[in-house]
Write a protein that holds these residues in place. Structure first.
Motif, short mmCIF file in Angstrom:
data_model
loop_
_atom_site.label_atom_id
_atom_site.label_comp_id
_atom_site.label_asym_id
_atom_site.label_seq_id
_atom_site.Cartn_x
_atom_site.Cartn_y
_atom_site.Cartn_z
N UNK A 125 15.84 73.38 42.59
CA UNK A 125 16.02 72.32 43.59
C UNK A 125 17.51 72.08 43.74
N UNK A 126 17.98 71.93 44.98
CA UNK A 126 19.37 71.54 45.22
C UNK A 126 19.37 70.14 45.84
N UNK A 127 20.28 69.29 45.38
CA UNK A 127 20.43 67.93 45.90
C UNK A 127 21.83 67.82 46.49
N UNK A 128 21.92 67.48 47.78
CA UNK A 128 23.20 67.37 48.48
C UNK A 128 23.49 65.90 48.71
N UNK A 129 24.73 65.49 48.35
CA UNK A 129 25.15 64.10 48.50
C UNK A 129 26.27 64.01 49.51
N UNK A 130 26.27 62.92 50.30
CA UNK A 130 27.32 62.67 51.29
C UNK A 130 28.33 61.69 50.68
N UNK A 131 29.60 62.00 50.87
CA UNK A 131 30.70 61.19 50.34
C UNK A 131 31.59 60.74 51.49
#
Length: 883
Positions: free
Chosen positions: A523-529
């Motif tokens: 699983x990949x989790x992408x976060x916005x900064x």
């Protein structure tokens, strides 16, 4: 007679001139209050006679008036009828302190007791001289002392002031003085607070001295006998039952202050209400005092109010702190100084700037400008109330925290879609794997915003630990910093696993050589900064992809090991050699670790003899005797072949031997070995019997007959057959025996040598001597020097062989061997026996004869010489004839 009278008169005169009786009482007048006890002391000095003196007390209304007998120290019938009842009841008594000192006591003095009191002592002196009585005036005044306290409030708030008012008066008939004392009673213990008077001085109790000196207790004298005591900043320790005491004093001659009347009155019980009971704190938004929540947008200003109420609020010093999620952000101390707990370099520096001010009594306002998402949370106002005790010491009386106000800072969250695909999917173990995480449909990402990614792996059931357990692989933050997971850290350092950003919206996970433990769900989790007002990157949102399963049909690695006997150990001391060949399936390039193991029987404990690591490092196992390590060899004889050699086998080495081989692989050069599979070979047995060597003995002599004083030699030799040990592993114990020719059949020991080479000889009666000489390993020689006839007889040797057993490794004693007998004769030759004595006798006779001849010639020449011929006397002839 006249002279005697004159002398007596002169003595009495001199005595009277040196001593004069003196009776003293206190100086008057004495002022006492009706109903109070009275004590008048009387003593006598400079008297003669008995040391114990008697006293009589009289009372006169006037100084020269008629005396009325009161009491006597020696005559119980002395009292006048008007005083006899009071004396009998004990109201009037006399107490002796010393031989020359007593005291008149009146328990309750009456107004009629006023007058002059005379103390008189009967004379015991030789000459009447001095005074025998003294008077003092007693003035009795009515008891006009009045104490009228004012009841204090039963309950006051902590920190408030308490005023204790007490009215103390009396009628000023004679010059008397007043004092007032305040005390507090807790339970059965009473403690003085302060005393004022009678000279206008102030005396404080020990616990209240510092407080009075620093102004915490104040005395306020009033008019018309009113006295007030003010106790500032009351605390719960000041609770109790307060009392007021009024005392009337008189100042007598000599400077003594005498208490003549006293009255104590309870003022009342005072309870102190703790500040915590009345202290209330409320937090609310300034725009809506009744609300407990507030919603703001980034960049707005936050304003919150903290309202404080208490019964004694003006008497309190407050410390006000605002907390966000339990963390202090700003504080105003009790002196009004504002302390901010945020800094530009700390974590709080990422939030808006906070300010705190007091708008009016009990109201404090918090302001935060330019709020961000991180300024959201639960805000509370904490109040700490202090009371200044004793002027310098601050006492925290209460602490309370307000209700929380929920502050939310909302903004539009970025939206995007995630797609996780396998660009390279392994089909077998050790093939590479490549996963791509793509971000599409990005919306509402603010200017300067960035993306970060984190990867997770969940093992398949039965692989890599507990089923369905997620392990973080690693992450890339908005600045591209790599944070590896603890389990995958070593693989990332070696380059076997990499995380990268190949495009602004594409992230990849690569595994160079995929292992079975890598199968599972990814699983990949992408976060916005985004960038906050302080210019720092903060996470605003995060999306998680659907899981992607990576797996393939696995073929288990197989290891086969075959052991064969290369050299047989048939007897002890021989060499045993074992070879092991390894074949594998479903394993690529591998390294092998080998364990040589053994056991005495198929059911006994397994022992490890030697080990060989995949890096060809040899180690001895715990079952190896340190003294025999040179006899053990384990080598790698081929790519997958190994050879074990055991030299000098012993009985203890019998048993079963085999190889335990483990195959190891590496992801890439320089990495640690990973176990693939292991297997044991068939078992090879060592089994032989220990027969030991066989020995035989023989004896011979160079010559069977010798002449006396010659040397006789006899040789004892041994031979070895069968399992012949080494020369250093053999030793013999040799003994020589002798049977005399004419001594009977008994044999005696001549000499011996033990297996360590120590020679021992038996005491001999003959002049001959013997030695034992070792010619070689198996031959011993007996030498008899200076033989005599007594050495004739039969000789034989006895030998006990010792050999070092190849089976046990210990010295073993063989059976004793006895040789045949050899005869030694010592010849007896007559001429050889007599030639020397005859030669010695002839030589001695010839010498004696020559010596006698020479002696005779010397005597003839020297002693018997005749120089003249004389005719022979007749008389001498006659004498000769007679003779």
């Amino acid at each position: 007679m006249e002279n005697y009278v004159t002398a007596l008169t002169f003595g009495i005169f001199m005595l009277s001139g040196c001593s004069a009786r003196v009776v003293t009482v206190p100086p008057g007048p004495l002022i006492r209050v009706e109903g109070q006890p009275v004590s008048i002391r009387c003593d006598v000095k400079e008297y003669t006679g008995p040391s114990e003196q008697d006293f009589e007390w009289n009372m006169l209304k006037d100084a020269k008036g008629q005396k009325t007998k009161i009491i006597s120290s020696f005559d119980s019938r002395y009292s006048d009828q008007s005083y006899s009842k009071r004396v009998a009841s004990g109201d009037i008594s006399v107490v002796r302190f010393q031989d020359n000192e007593v005291e008149l006591k009146i328990a309750e003095v009456k107004l009629t007791d006023a007058g002059f009191y005379e103390c008189q002592t009967p004379s015991t002196d030789y000459v009447i001289s001095g005074n025998y009585m003294a008077q003092v005036q007693l003035t009795v005044i009515p008891n006009t002392l009045k104490v009228s306290p004012k009841t204090p409030p039963p309950v006051i708030s902590e920190g408030s002031d308490l005023t204790l008012s007490c009215n103390v008066t009396r009628e000023l008939i004679h010059p008397t003085y007043l004092s007032v004392t305040w005390s507090v009673k807790k339970g059965t213990t009473s403690e003085e607070i302060l005393t004022f008077g009678p000279q206008g001085d102030v005396v404080t109790g020990s616990r209240f001295a510092r407080r009075y000196a620093e102004g915490g207790i104040r005395l306020v004298p009033g008019r018309n006998g009113v006295f007030e005591l003010v106790i500032s900043r009351m605390t719960t320790s000041d609770e109790g039952n307060y009392e007021c005491n009024g005392t009337e004093w008189t100042h007598e001659s000599g400077g003594n202050w005498i208490k003549i009347a006293e009255s104590t009155k309870e003022m009342g019980t005072v309870a102190v209400t703790p500040t915590g009971r009345s202290l209330n704190v409320k937090a609310s938004p300034s725009s809506s005092p009744s609300s407990t929540s507030l919603v703001l947008s980034p960049g707005n200003s936050l304003t919150l109010m903290c309202g404080v109420t208490a019964d004694n609020l003006p008497a309190l010093s407050l410390e006000v702190s605002w907390l966000a999620d339990g963390r202090e952000i700003i504080t105003m101390d009790r002196s009004g100084v504002v302390i901010s707990n945020t800094s530009s370099s700390g974590a709080q520096g990422k939030k808006g700037e906070a300010s705190l001010e007091r708008t009016e009594t009990g109201d404090y306002r918090l302001g935060v400008r330019g709020v961000t998402i991180e300024n959201g949370g639960n805000y509370t106002c904490r109040i700490r109330a202090f009371i200044n005790i004793e002027g310098r010491r601050w006492y925290m009386t209460a602490e309370k925290t307000s209700n929380p106000v929920t502050v939310k800072v909302s903004e539009i969250q970025p939206n995007f879609t995630l797609t996780l695909v396998a660009e390279v999917n392994p089909q077998t173990t050790a093939e590479p794997t490549e996963l791509a995480c793509r971000v599409t449909n990005i919306a509402n990402l603010p200017l300067g915003g960035r993306l970060g990614v984190s990867w997770e792996h969940t093992s398949l059931p039965g692989l890599g630990g507990n089923p369905q357990t997620s392990h973080p692989i690693g992450s890339l933050d908005a600045n591209g910093n790599l944070l590896p997971g603890s389990i995958y850290m070593e693989r990332m350092k070696s380059g076997a696993l990499t995380l990268s950003r190949v495009q602004p919206n594409t992230f990849k996970l690569r595994i160079l050589r995929t292992q079975e433990i890598d199968m599972g769900q990814y699983v990949c989790s992408v976060s916005a900064w985004s960038v906050n007002s302080q210019g720092d990157m903060v996470k605003t949102s995060e999306n998680r992809s659907s899981p992607l399963t990576v797996r393939w049909d696995t073929k288990r690695p197989i290891v086969n090991v075959v052991a064969k006997r290369i050299r047989e150990a048939s007897v002890g001391g021989s060499t045993f050699e074992l070879g092991c060949s390894v074949t594998t399936q479903n394993i690529g390039d591998a390294g092998y670790s080998v364990l040589i193991q053994s056991q005495d029987s198929l059911d006994s404990t397994v022992r490890t003899i030697m080990t060989l690591s995949p890096d060809n490092v040899v180690q001895h196992g715990g079952a190896t005797d340190p003294n025999r390590r040179d006899n053990l060899v384990l080598t790698k004889s081929g790519a997958a072949e190994f050879r074990f050699r055991l030299a000098g086998v012993q009985l203890s080495d019998r048993g079963y031997y085999w190889c335990d081989v483990t195959a190891w692989t590496k992801q890439q050069p320089g990495q640690a070995w990973t176990k693939a599979s292991s297997s044991e070979s068939n078992k090879i047995r060592i089994n032989f019997l220990e027969n030991g060597p066989s020995f035989s003995i023989a004896i011979k002599s160079d010559d069977s007959s010798v002449y006396p004083w010659e040397t006789a030699k006899m040789e004892c030799s041994l031979s070895v057959s069968g399992s012949s040990p080494k020369t250093d592993d053999l030793a013999y114990e040799v003994k020589w025996f002798f049977t005399r020719l004419r001594g009977g059949p008994a044999s005696v020991q001549v000499a011996s040598v033990d297996r360590f080479g120590v020679v021992r000889k038996i005491n001999r009666n003959s002049s001959s001597d013997v030695t034992i000489e070792r010619k070689d390993t198996h031959t011993y020689l007996l030498n008899i020097f200076g033989t005599q006839d007594s050495d004739s007889g039969e000789y034989f040797c006895s030998v006990t062989p010792w050999y070092l057993s190849a089976s046990t490794g210990a010295w073993t004693e063989a059976q004793e061997l006895t040789s045949s007998k050899v005869f030694l004769a010592v010849k007896f030759a007559v001429w050889d026996s007599l030639k020397l004595p005859l030669l010695y006798g002839a030589s001695a006779s010839l010498g004696v004869g020559l010596f006698s001849l020479v002696l005779g010639l010397v005597c003839a020449q020297c002693c018997c010489r005749n120089t003249a011929h004389l005719p022979r006397s007749r008389n001498k002839l006659m004498d000769l004839e007679m003779d």
